[in-house]
Write a protein that holds these residues in place. Structure first.
Motif: not given
Length: 147
Positions: A52-55, A83-84, A106-109
């Motif tokens: 889930l993204d926040v924005m 999220t950013d 960014p996050f790693s896969n």
């Protein structure tokens, strides 16, 4: 039964690679682009996990998480914010609302896949629901307590 993940993000450049990554790891994947669409998709499918993204357009990811946590039928759904929004207040808010984890972009896969696998290491919600339907309703009734 394959575990199901719903990805909620309004950016196709995020959704498409996440869909591919989750499918490559054996998950059934659905996607929503708005908070309202996410709630409707969750209502129809009751997934095992929501990324889930926040924005989001419409209601925010925070609101979607709150809606998930207020519904007793959805209590076993796992939620990971992607999220950013990196402030300590945002992270605390997401976790306080009931998210199981919070990753900033960014996050790693590899990190995401490991977190998803850890959260979904038990049976799927759909398997538990099916199993519950086959158990006699009388087994859940507690006998009266005698003095």
């Amino acid at each position: 039964m394959t575990q199901q993940i719903i990805i909620v993000d309004d950016e196709p450049s995020i959704v498409v690679p996440l869909e591919f990554l989750m499918q490559q790891n054996g998950y059934d994947v659905l996607a929503a682009r708005t908070g309202e669409d996410a709630v409707e998709l969750i209502r129809k499918n009751i997934p095992d996990l929501v990324l889930l993204d926040v924005m989001l357009p419409g209601i925010s990811g925070f609101e979607v998480c709150k809606i998930i946590r207020l519904n007793p039928e959805w209590e076993k759904i796992k939620v990971i914010f992607l999220t950013d929004r990196k402030s300590e207040m945002d992270i605390a808010k997401g976790l306080t609302l009931g998210a199981d984890d919070y990753l900033t972009k960014p996050f790693s896969n590899a990190t995401l896949v490991n977190k998803v696998k850890n959260l979904l290491s038990g049976p799927s919600i759909r398997e538990e629901t099916q199993e519950a339907k086959t158990i006699s309703p009388f087994l859940s009734v507690k006998p009266p307590i005698s003095n």
